[in-house]
Design a protein around this motif. Structure first.
Motif, PDB file in Angstrom:
ATOM      1  N   MET A   1      40.909  15.824 143.943  1.00 24.99           N
ATOM      2  CA  MET A   1      39.928  17.110 144.474  1.00 24.99           C
ATOM      3  C   MET A   1      39.604  17.963 143.241  1.00 24.99           C
ATOM      4  SD  MET A   1      42.985  19.739 145.665  1.00 24.99           S
ATOM      5  CE  MET A   1      41.795  21.131 146.075  1.00 24.99           C
ATOM      6  N   ASP A   2      38.660  18.870 143.456  1.00 20.19           N
ATOM      7  CA  ASP A   2      37.967  19.861 142.355  1.00 20.19           C
ATOM      8  C   ASP A   2      39.218  20.752 142.036  1.00 20.19           C
ATOM      9  OD1 ASP A   2      36.863  21.717 140.965  1.00 20.19           O
ATOM     10  OD2 ASP A   2      34.788  21.207 141.722  1.00 20.19           O
ATOM     11  N   ARG A   3      39.829  20.639 140.830  1.00 22.59           N
ATOM     12  CA  ARG A   3      40.707  21.502 140.602  1.00 22.59           C
ATOM     13  C   ARG A   3      40.337  23.132 140.447  1.00 22.59           C
ATOM     14  NH1 ARG A   3      41.802  17.430 136.818  1.00 22.59           N
ATOM     15  NH2 ARG A   3      43.467  16.219 137.449  1.00 22.59           N
ATOM     16  N   ARG A   4      39.108  23.250 139.949  1.00 23.85           N
ATOM     17  CA  ARG A   4      38.683  24.539 140.172  1.00 23.85           C
ATOM     18  C   ARG A   4      38.502  25.161 141.415  1.00 23.85           C
ATOM     19  NH1 ARG A   4      40.154  26.248 135.260  1.00 23.85           N
ATOM     20  NH2 ARG A   4      39.562  24.715 133.507  1.00 23.85           N
ATOM     21  N   ALA A   5      37.799  24.377 142.350  1.00 27.76           N
ATOM     22  CA  ALA A   5      37.557  24.716 143.709  1.00 27.76           C
ATOM     23  C   ALA A   5      39.185  25.117 144.646  1.00 27.76           C
ATOM     24  CB  ALA A   5      37.048  23.533 144.504  1.00 27.76           C
ATOM     25  N   PHE A   6      40.071  24.146 144.000  1.00 26.08           N
ATOM     26  CA  PHE A   6      41.478  24.521 144.576  1.00 26.08           C
ATOM     27  C   PHE A   6      41.967  26.026 144.168  1.00 26.08           C
ATOM     28  CE2 PHE A   6      45.879  24.716 143.408  1.00 26.08           C
ATOM     29  CZ  PHE A   6      46.578  24.630 144.656  1.00 26.08           C
ATOM     30  N   LEU A   7      41.812  26.265 142.748  1.00 29.50           N
ATOM     31  CA  LEU A   7      42.141  27.484 142.459  1.00 29.50           C
ATOM     32  C   LEU A   7      41.382  28.616 142.880  1.00 29.50           C
ATOM     33  CD1 LEU A   7      42.558  27.153 138.563  1.00 29.50           C
ATOM     34  CD2 LEU A   7      44.167  28.024 140.045  1.00 29.50           C
ATOM     35  N   THR A   8      39.986  28.519 143.272  1.00 31.57           N
ATOM     36  CA  THR A   8      39.229  29.642 143.716  1.00 31.57           C
ATOM     37  C   THR A   8      39.942  29.747 145.343  1.00 31.57           C
ATOM     38  OG1 THR A   8      37.073  28.976 142.695  1.00 31.57           O
ATOM     39  CG2 THR A   8      37.212  30.167 144.639  1.00 31.57           C
ATOM     40  N   SER A   9      40.414  28.767 145.857  1.00 28.87           N
ATOM     41  CA  SER A   9      40.666  28.669 147.279  1.00 28.87           C
ATOM     42  C   SER A   9      42.094  29.477 147.332  1.00 28.87           C
ATOM     43  CB  SER A   9      40.549  27.524 148.061  1.00 28.87           C
ATOM     44  OG  SER A   9      41.614  26.726 147.440  1.00 28.87           O
ATOM     45  N   ARG A 140      44.600  25.391 136.637  1.00 29.39           N
ATOM     46  CA  ARG A 140      43.982  26.415 135.615  1.00 29.39           C
ATOM     47  C   ARG A 140      44.186  25.565 134.149  1.00 29.39           C
ATOM     48  NH1 ARG A 140      40.952  29.935 133.602  1.00 29.39           N
ATOM     49  NH2 ARG A 140      41.687  31.366 132.070  1.00 29.39           N
ATOM     50  N   GLN A 141      44.876  25.143 133.827  1.00 29.54           N
ATOM     51  CA  GLN A 141      45.105  24.567 132.349  1.00 29.54           C
ATOM     52  C   GLN A 141      44.499  23.064 132.054  1.00 29.54           C
ATOM     53  OE1 GLN A 141      49.039  24.808 131.043  1.00 29.54           O
ATOM     54  NE2 GLN A 141      49.186  26.991 131.842  1.00 29.54           N
ATOM     55  N   ASP A 142      44.004  22.684 133.410  1.00 27.61           N
ATOM     56  CA  ASP A 142      43.524  21.048 133.250  1.00 27.61           C
ATOM     57  C   ASP A 142      44.516  20.211 132.665  1.00 27.61           C
ATOM     58  OD1 ASP A 142      41.740  19.270 133.700  1.00 27.61           O
ATOM     59  OD2 ASP A 142      40.483  19.558 131.868  1.00 27.61           O
ATOM     60  N   ARG A 143      45.448  20.375 133.375  1.00 29.05           N
ATOM     61  CA  ARG A 143      46.536  19.446 132.832  1.00 29.05           C
ATOM     62  C   ARG A 143      47.103  18.346 134.053  1.00 29.05           C
ATOM     63  NH1 ARG A 143      50.863  23.459 130.362  1.00 29.05           N
ATOM     64  NH2 ARG A 143      52.292  21.679 129.890  1.00 29.05           N
ATOM     65  N   PRO A 144      46.471  17.348 134.285  1.00 29.48           N
ATOM     66  CA  PRO A 144      46.752  16.608 135.406  1.00 29.48           C
ATOM     67  C   PRO A 144      48.135  16.102 135.505  1.00 29.48           C
ATOM     68  CG  PRO A 144      45.403  15.476 133.938  1.00 29.48           C
ATOM     69  CD  PRO A 144      45.547  16.811 133.325  1.00 29.48           C
ATOM     70  N   ASP A 145      48.721  16.000 134.463  1.00 33.82           N
ATOM     71  CA  ASP A 145      50.217  15.513 134.500  1.00 33.82           C
ATOM     72  C   ASP A 145      50.952  16.476 135.277  1.00 33.82           C
ATOM     73  OD1 ASP A 145      49.508  17.387 132.141  1.00 33.82           O
ATOM     74  OD2 ASP A 145      51.641  17.095 131.656  1.00 33.82           O
ATOM     75  N   LEU A 146      50.983  17.748 135.174  1.00 32.32           N
ATOM     76  CA  LEU A 146      51.584  18.647 135.922  1.00 32.32           C
ATOM     77  C   LEU A 146      51.409  18.364 137.549  1.00 32.32           C
ATOM     78  CD1 LEU A 146      51.025  21.877 133.901  1.00 32.32           C
ATOM     79  CD2 LEU A 146      52.835  20.203 133.746  1.00 32.32           C
ATOM     80  N   ILE A 147      50.191  18.230 137.926  1.00 28.84           N
ATOM     81  CA  ILE A 147      49.986  17.714 139.514  1.00 28.84           C
ATOM     82  C   ILE A 147      50.612  16.600 139.787  1.00 28.84           C
ATOM     83  CG2 ILE A 147      48.082  17.565 141.099  1.00 28.84           C
ATOM     84  CD1 ILE A 147      46.232  19.383 139.387  1.00 28.84           C
ATOM     85  N   ALA A 148      50.521  15.796 138.841  1.00 31.72           N
ATOM     86  CA  ALA A 148      50.978  14.405 139.183  1.00 31.72           C
ATOM     87  C   ALA A 148      52.912  14.681 139.307  1.00 31.72           C
ATOM     88  CB  ALA A 148      50.965  13.251 138.194  1.00 31.72           C
TER      89      ALA A 148
END
Length: 362
Positions: A1-9, A140-148
């Motif tokens: 998913m778009d991480r920036r869109a996620f943050l906005t929502s 926020r920090q563009d760290r996909p490892d954290l989301i994983a």
């Protein structure tokens, strides 16, 4: 998913006033910018609860640390965009609580015990908030490892900390831990462990849809409990429905259950019957110096009071949000209180800033 869109929502945009004339800024991006007035409250919380190593300390519990506190701290650090605090909390937690064979954390670390972890069982609310903090910071920090990493935790919450409702409906119930809360006769549940917003955002960010399903069944359970009074600290679920928990669990509505209206409000649900009941029970008391915190859930008789401002903040926000009112006198954050009410206080202010701009703290 778009991480920036996620943050906005993740966090609704709002423009607030502090003391009637100070702009609170825009929280649409999902975090509080460096000039936001709540940053001072965050700094005060850190000075009270967080040591330099990243350990969140509960002074009233023999200076122990819990996965709950580490999870709360990680989420708040992500929201306040405090990378140094975030990384230190994560490093300490991973070094000291990540001792299980799965992605969950041991629930308690005791500085005066040898070894400091005496029980490797987890606490699901701590894991839930820890994973929520990971996805917020990861986006926020563009760290996909954290989301994983959050996805691994979310998957293990669903795998290890859920069970079908004993009534035969098959509805998944979130258990307080992987062990100790289920038997052939009943499930023992802590309603305050449900945080619907965190569960839904985790499901969206990680693809673990079971968390969103459990959020819905949790809200249904809480509304069922609220039909007969205040939501209790603990409840047992049997084939016949909710009943009084075992005697070693509190059946009052108190220090645990105060989180139920807070989590509902943080999730934007001011119309929850649980919120309305709590607001009614505390409608006058929160204006006093020692509001009631522990109640008989059926009669609403006050059983215990506390002077700590954090409990008053939750009651004030509930009163304002439930009535759609304006100008609720939520107390300013103060560090003259222990870890738990201080944390609830900061959470209530975050919920107010992101969900209920009409309930301006004074």
């Amino acid at each position: 998913m778009d991480r920036r869109a996620f943050l906005t929502s993740a966090v609704a945009s709002t423009s607030l006033l502090l003391g009637g004339n100070r702009a609170w800024g825009d929280t649409a991006t999902g975090y509080f910018d460096p000039e936001h007035p709540l940053q001072e409250s965050w700094r005060m919380w850190k000075s009270l609860c967080l040591d330099n190593a990243g350990r969140v300390i509960d002074g009233f519990q023999n200076s122990a640390s819990h996965s709950e506190g580490q999870g709360y701290g990680l989420t708040l650090a992500a929201m306040f965009d405090d990378r140094a605090a975030f990384d230190s909390i994560m490093a300490w937690s991973d070094a000291n609580l990540a001792v299980r064979d799965d992605a969950l954390m041991a629930w308690r670390w005791q500085p005066d015990a040898d070894p400091p972890i005496q029980d490797r069982n987890n606490a699901t609310d701590g894991d839930l908030f820890y994973a929520w903090g990971l996805i917020l910071a990861g986006a926020r920090q563009d760290r996909p490892d954290l989301i994983a990493r959050a996805g691994q935790i979310a998957a293990d919450i669903v795998r290890l900390c859920s069970a079908p409702h004993p009534d035969g409906s098959g509805r998944p119930i979130m258990l307080p831990a992987a062990m100790g809360f289920r038997s052939p006769e009943q499930l023992v549940v802590n309603p305050s462990y449900y945080m619907p917003r965190a569960m839904r955002e985790l499901a969206a960010a990680t693809g673990i849809a079971g968390l969103a399903t459990m959020a819905a069944t949790g809200e249904e359970l809480i509304e069922t409990l609220a039909q007969t009074g205040l939501v209790p600290d603990w409840v047992a679920l049997t084939p016949q429905g909710p009943t009084t928990p075992p005697e070693n669990f509190s059946s009052n509505s108190g220090y645990e259950a105060i989180r139920v209206p807070l989590m509902a409000l943080w999730s934007g649900n001011a119309q929850s019957r649980a919120v309305r009941n709590f607001a009614e029970a505390t409608s006058a008391a929160w204006k006093t110096d020692s509001p009631a915190v522990v109640f008989d859930p059926i009669t609403r008789e006050a059983l215990e009071r506390s002077s700590h401002a954090g409990y008053r903040a939750v009651a004030a926000l509930s009163s304002c949000a439930a009535s759609g009112g304006v100008g609720s006198v939520m107390p300013r954050f103060t560090s003259e209180q222990p870890y738990y009410p201080a944390t609830l206080h900061l959470m209530a202010l975050v919920a107010q800033a992101t969900q209920f701009p009409q309930c301006v703290p004074l």
